[in-house]
Design a protein around this motif. Structure first.
Motif: not given
Length: 87
Positions: A73, A75-77, A80
Motif C-alpha cells: 500500500q 508503494k502504491m501511494d 500515485r
C-alpha cells in the motif's frame, strides 16, 4: 430374605450371591463406560490442542500478510503521487 432397598426385576429372583455378582458386573460395565468416555475426552483434548496450534500458525500468517499489504500500500501511494506529478 433381603429387605434393604427396593427390589427390581433384575434382582428379585436372585439370592445374595446373585445380587453381589450382578453388582460386580454392573460396576465392570460402568468402569468400561468410563474408560470409553475418558478415551473420547482425551481425543477431544488432542484435537483442541491441534486446533489451537493451527490457529497460532494462521494468526502468524495473517500478521505477515498484513505487513505485506501495508508495504505494498505504501508503494502504491508513492506511485500515485509520482503519477500525479507527471500528469
Amino acid at each position: 430374605g433381603r429387605v434393604l432397598g427396593k427390589e427390581s426385576d433384575r434382582t428379585r429372583a436372585l439370592d445374595n450371591q446373585g445380587v453381589l455378582q450382578l453388582q460386580q458386573q454392573l460396576m465392570r460395565e460402568q468402569d468400561e463406560d468410563v474408560d470409553v468416555l475418558a478415551a473420547a475426552v482425551a481425543r477431544q483434548k488432542k484435537i483442541g490442542i491441534e486446533i489451537q496450534e493451527e490457529l497460532g500458525w494462521q494468526k502468524d500468517l495473517l500478521g505477515l500478510l498484513d505487513e505485506d499489504v501495508d508495504r505494498v500500500q505504501g508503494k502504491m501511494d508513492m506511485a500515485r503521487k509520482r503519477i500525479g506529478k507527471i500528469s
